[in-house]
Design a protein around this motif. Structure first.
Motif, mmCIF file in Angstrom:
data_model
loop_
_atom_site.group_PDB
_atom_site.id
_atom_site.type_symbol
_atom_site.label_atom_id
_atom_site.label_comp_id
_atom_site.label_asym_id
_atom_site.label_seq_id
_atom_site.Cartn_x
_atom_site.Cartn_y
_atom_site.Cartn_z
ATOM 1 N N ILE A 44 0.804 -1.207 0.000
ATOM 2 C CA ILE A 44 0.000 0.000 0.000
ATOM 3 C C ILE A 44 0.840 1.260 0.000
ATOM 4 N N LEU A 45 2.019 1.180 0.613
ATOM 5 C CA LEU A 45 2.900 2.346 0.627
ATOM 6 C C LEU A 45 3.381 2.677 -0.789
ATOM 7 N N ASP A 46 3.679 1.616 -1.557
ATOM 8 C CA ASP A 46 4.092 1.830 -2.948
ATOM 9 C C ASP A 46 2.943 2.449 -3.747
ATOM 10 N N LYS A 47 1.706 2.007 -3.490
ATOM 11 C CA LYS A 47 0.555 2.544 -4.211
ATOM 12 C C LYS A 47 0.340 4.019 -3.869
ATOM 13 N N GLU A 48 0.496 4.369 -2.611
ATOM 14 C CA GLU A 48 0.316 5.767 -2.222
ATOM 15 C C GLU A 48 1.390 6.654 -2.859
ATOM 16 N N ALA A 49 2.624 6.160 -2.905
ATOM 17 C CA ALA A 49 3.713 6.931 -3.527
ATOM 18 C C ALA A 49 3.445 7.151 -5.017
ATOM 19 N N TYR A 50 2.875 6.118 -5.669
ATOM 20 C CA TYR A 50 2.561 6.227 -7.102
ATOM 21 C C TYR A 50 1.482 7.276 -7.349
ATOM 22 N N ASP A 51 0.444 7.305 -6.462
ATOM 23 C CA ASP A 51 -0.633 8.284 -6.612
ATOM 24 C C ASP A 51 -0.102 9.707 -6.456
ATOM 25 N N ARG A 52 0.766 9.906 -5.486
ATOM 26 C CA ARG A 52 1.348 11.234 -5.296
ATOM 27 C C ARG A 52 2.149 11.655 -6.536
ATOM 28 N N TYR A 53 2.880 10.683 -7.152
ATOM 29 C CA TYR A 53 3.686 10.958 -8.352
ATOM 30 C C TYR A 53 2.788 11.362 -9.522
ATOM 31 N N LEU A 54 1.669 10.650 -9.700
ATOM 32 C CA LEU A 54 0.768 10.963 -10.799
ATOM 33 C C LEU A 54 0.175 12.364 -10.657
ATOM 34 N N ASN A 55 -0.185 12.702 -9.442
ATOM 35 C CA ASN A 55 -0.786 14.016 -9.211
ATOM 36 C C ASN A 55 0.191 15.156 -9.466
ATOM 37 N N SER A 56 1.490 14.848 -9.446
ATOM 38 C CA SER A 56 2.503 15.895 -9.692
ATOM 39 C C SER A 56 2.739 16.161 -11.175
ATOM 40 N N LEU A 57 2.205 15.277 -12.047
ATOM 41 C CA LEU A 57 2.448 15.387 -13.490
ATOM 42 C C LEU A 57 1.361 16.187 -14.182
ATOM 43 N N THR A 58 1.742 16.840 -15.259
ATOM 44 C CA THR A 58 0.766 17.515 -16.112
ATOM 45 C C THR A 58 0.018 16.469 -16.933
ATOM 46 N N ALA A 59 -1.053 16.899 -17.563
ATOM 47 C CA ALA A 59 -1.833 15.970 -18.403
ATOM 48 C C ALA A 59 -0.976 15.413 -19.537
ATOM 49 N N GLU A 60 -0.144 16.287 -20.139
ATOM 50 C CA GLU A 60 0.724 15.833 -21.237
ATOM 51 C C GLU A 60 1.726 14.810 -20.745
ATOM 52 N N GLU A 61 2.289 15.049 -19.563
ATOM 53 C CA GLU A 61 3.271 14.108 -19.021
ATOM 54 C C GLU A 61 2.613 12.781 -18.665
#
Length: 780
Positions: free
Chosen positions: A638-655
């Motif tokens: 679950i920790l890996d999943k939470e880290a992934y969600d935070r990473y996605l939210n930091s990206l622009t739509a194009e990225e």
């Protein structure tokens, strides 16, 4: 002490020279300014004749007699030379090409010779020339029949006019001469005779038979380089009237048009010629094989004079024999004019010649005109002559003789058609686009061999052309460099003459057309060059500049590599690195990492331990096992999943779109192993069976001509990468053109030695079967 002092001095000089060379621009894409002459009012920077371009003119009235008893030529000529140059001419130079066959000729002197333990009579005869074929000059006179001062320097004659010939003036002089005609089958030569012992007759193919004006132009001054036999002819244009006296039962083919047909041809033959002019599909037989056979049986003691006239030609040649068969047909040009395509040949040339020769002439005119300009002359002759291919304005001599029973091999058939296309094609280069053959053989032979290839491919699908395709020059290009010359080498100094002057330039032009420029740009620029220099004297720079100027393609790097060096093409695919973007998605990355781990090789001890250790201690005592015993670092939580969600939210739509694309990145490393820079042509073969071709221009090498890298981005995974997949760059080593490397099959032959041949002497069964097949096909 002197030696000890000298060594440091020499070292300093060598280092200085090395440093100076290092500081010089050696980039393969540097421009050709230092190699090409400066443009001027005579030849401009675009490669066209300049606004003050000029050239000389030489007009001839010649009377020739062919002595069929002694095999001699007797001649008298009046030459009118027009000085169109801006220069007063204190003297003029005349070519005496037959002096190459004088006993004291330099051609013989410079031939190497050696003795062996066993020498044939022919080898012994060749050690010292016995035939005297040089010009015998009776006189050189001015228009008033006064002797003119002159000096013969081997194959050149200088004539000294009473006063310099001023710009715009004409100078008239007369020459009378004779010479012995050489037996081509004994001592060779472009001109000469063949003797047919069976019917005691001669077939004459006569050229270089008269003293001819040398070229004076803005590039060379007088082109009076001695004729040694290889470097051919550089001649000015002019008008000719030639009277040729031969035995009355001979037929004559010649440069120009026949002026006195009523005197030398019966009415029915003149009528057949008119029928032939209207024919477009099948040649009309003017003199048949039956008539030729009948004509061979007797010899007339009378003579006839055939008169020919030709306008704006650079040379003159003719053929004469009582053995000739004659056929002809008309070829209509785009402007509606009709050219007479004609052939003369003895019965020994049939059935090949009657079936193919004139049709090959017509085919050549059609396709050469397509790529250059309409054929401007009224006739085009093909004359059968054993073991020779040679060209002159409106007439050429061509080989291709069947066996005595009329059968012929595939090689003889296609060799004959090819040589006819080639020699007729020489009417365009250099007879009309009149380059300096004495200096640059490639400008006529190379350009003509290229067009020959195009015309051959129009004759028959997959015609077995000898030259043109890139892969056919590979063996030459990768050969011993000490025996290879750059294309830009004088005719007399070329190693491997055929490969250098014919094959390599023809290949270079084909690569330009198919790979560098493309057919549309190339064809347009080539046609511009041909039309600019019709009936003029182009130089190499004029060709190079025109091809660039008319296409907007910078080709300096290509001319430098292909024409000025002996480098070869060998582009190696050294390495491919495969990348994919890290998605950061633990579900995806965990699966990928586990697949990679399972596919990785295992250490030998681990494999043997799995086999040899029956039980480890923790398997014996389970109490030793804890969380870390079964922990897999590639699993996610679950920790890996939470880290992934935070990473996605930091990206622009194009990225985020780039992250989801799942594309494949392949970094490829290319090495220029041969030295000759060329485009990099890459074929990507995907795992699903599809392919994708990529063309990278040669300019990728401009900042580093040794190693370059390129990244390819694909949606599908690559199974194989192939360089030069269509064999279009003349790459000499295709073994390094694959990734992953591909094992190439090499074949060897096992045989049992038996006598002098593995089949016990003579032809083997395969050879006998092929021979029988060729005979059957030839008969059909």
């Amino acid at each position: 002490m002197k030696q000890l002092l000298l060594l440091p001095l020499l070292s300093c000089l060598a280092l200085g020279a090395w440093a100076q060379q290092e500081n010089t621009n050696t980039n393969k894409f540097r421009q050709l300014y230092t190699e090409l002459p400066t443009p001027n009012v005579y030849r401009n920077a675009a490669g066209a004749p300049g606004h003050e371009y000029w050239q000389q003119k030489a007009d001839y009235v010649i009377d020739i007699e062919l002595d069929d008893e002694q095999q001699r030529i007797y001649g008298e000529e009046t030459v009118t030379y027009t000085n169109n140059s801006p220069d007063p001419l204190e003297y003029i130079w005349v070519q005496l090409d037959q002096n190459m066959r004088a006993k004291d000729s330099d051609t013989y002197k410079i031939q190497q010779s050696e003795m062996d333990d066993r020498m044939s009579s022919g080898q012994l005869k060749r050690l010292t020339p016995t035939f005297d074929g040089g010009f015998k000059l009776d006189y050189v006179r001015d228009a008033s029949n006064k002797p003119l001062p002159h000096i013969v320097n081997k194959t050149m004659m200088r004539i000294d006019p009473p006063a310099p010939i001023q710009p715009g003036e004409q100078f008239v002089f007369k020459v009378k001469w004779w010479y012995n005609i050489n037996d081509r089958m004994e001592i060779g030569g472009r001109s000469g005779y063949e003797y047919f012992e069976e019917d005691d007759n001669y077939l004459y193919t006569i050229a270089q038979f008269f003293p001819r004006m040398a070229v004076y132009n803005d590039v060379e001054g007088w082109q009076n380089k001695q004729f040694l036999g290889r470097g051919e002819f550089t001649l000015p244009f002019g008008d000719y009237k030639v009277n040729i006296t031969v035995p009355a039962d001979h037929l004559v083919a010649s440069t120009g048009t026949l002026q006195n047909a009523n005197d030398v041809l019966p009415r029915d033959k003149r009528k057949k010629l008119e029928e032939a002019r209207a024919e477009r599909e099948t040649p009309v037989i003017i003199y048949s094989e039956e008539e030729a056979r009948e004509n061979e049986k007797t010899k007339s003691d009378k003579k006839k004079t055939w008169t020919f006239a030709a306008e704006n030609v650079r040379d003159f040649a003719f053929a004469s024999s009582r053995k000739f068969i004659w056929d002809a047909m008309g070829v209509e040009q785009s402007d509606g004019s009709v050219v007479m395509a004609m052939s003369m040949y003895p019965k020994e040339g049939n059935p090949l010649w009657e079936r193919y020769s004139t049709k090959a002439v017509a085919h050549t005119l059609k396709w050469y005109s397509h790529y250059t300009f309409d054929y401007p002359y009224p006739v085009a002759w093909s004359i059968h002559a054993k073991s020779i291919g040679m060209e002159y304005p409106m007439i050429c001599f061509n080989f291709g003789r069947p066996e005595s029973d009329g059968t012929y091999s595939e090689r003889v058939k296609y060799g004959m058609i090819g040589v006819i296309i080639h020699e007729v094609g020489h009417n365009y280069f250099p007879m009309i686009v009149n380059s300096d053959e004495r200096q640059w053989t490639w400008m006529d032979e190379g350009l003509n061999s290229f067009l020959q290839y195009l015309a051959e491919q129009q004759w028959e699908r997959d015609y077995p052309s000898r030259r043109g395709p890139a892969y056919k020059i590979v063996d030459y290009m990768k050969g011993d460099k000490s025996k290879i010359s750059p294309i830009m080498t004088n005719s007399e100094s070329i190693y491997q003459f055929g490969n250098n002057a014919y094959g390599k330039p023809a290949t270079a032009l084909n690569i330009l057309r198919e790979t560098i420029m493309g057919r549309e740009l190339f064809d347009y620029a080539f046609k511009v060059y041909a039309n600019r220099w019709m009936f003029k004297h182009p130089s190499p720079a004029d060709f190079f500049r025109t091809m660039e100027d008319a296409s907007a393609v910078d080709l300096d790097w290509f001319w430098r590599g292909w024409f000025f060096t002996t480098d070869h093409v060998d582009i190696a695919l050294d390495d491919v690195k495969y990348y994919r973007m890290d998605t950061k998605d633990p579900l995806v990355e965990s699966k990928i990492s586990k697949e990679q781990r399972s596919e990785s090789p295992q250490y030998i001890s681990s494999l043997r331990n799995a086999r040899d250790i029956e039980q480890t201690q923790d398997e014996i005592d389970p109490a030793l096992r804890d969380f870390y015993t079964d922990y897999d670092p590639l699993d996610f939580d679950i920790l890996d999943k939470e880290a992934y969600d935070r990473y996605l939210n930091s990206l622009t739509a194009e990225e985020q779109e780039m992250l989801k694309a799942g594309q494949n990145f392949y970094q490829m490393s290319f090495r220029n192993a041969g030295g000759l820079v060329m485009p990099i042509i890459v074929q990507l073969q995907f795992k699903d069976g599809t392919t994708e071709d990529h063309y990278i221009p040669a300019e990728i090498w401009k900042m580093n001509d040794e190693v370059v890298k390129k990244v390819f981005i694909t949606d599908k995974e690559i199974a194989q990468v192939v360089l030069d997949p269509y064999l279009e760059t003349a790459d000499v080593d295709t073994g390094n053109n694959y990734y992953p490397p591909r094992t190439q099959l090499n074949r060897f032959e096992m045989f049992k030695r038996q006598g002098t041949s593995r089949w016990g002497g003579g032809e083997n069964p395969m050879q006998r079967a092929r021979r029988a097949k060729e005979k059957e096909e030839g008969t059909n």
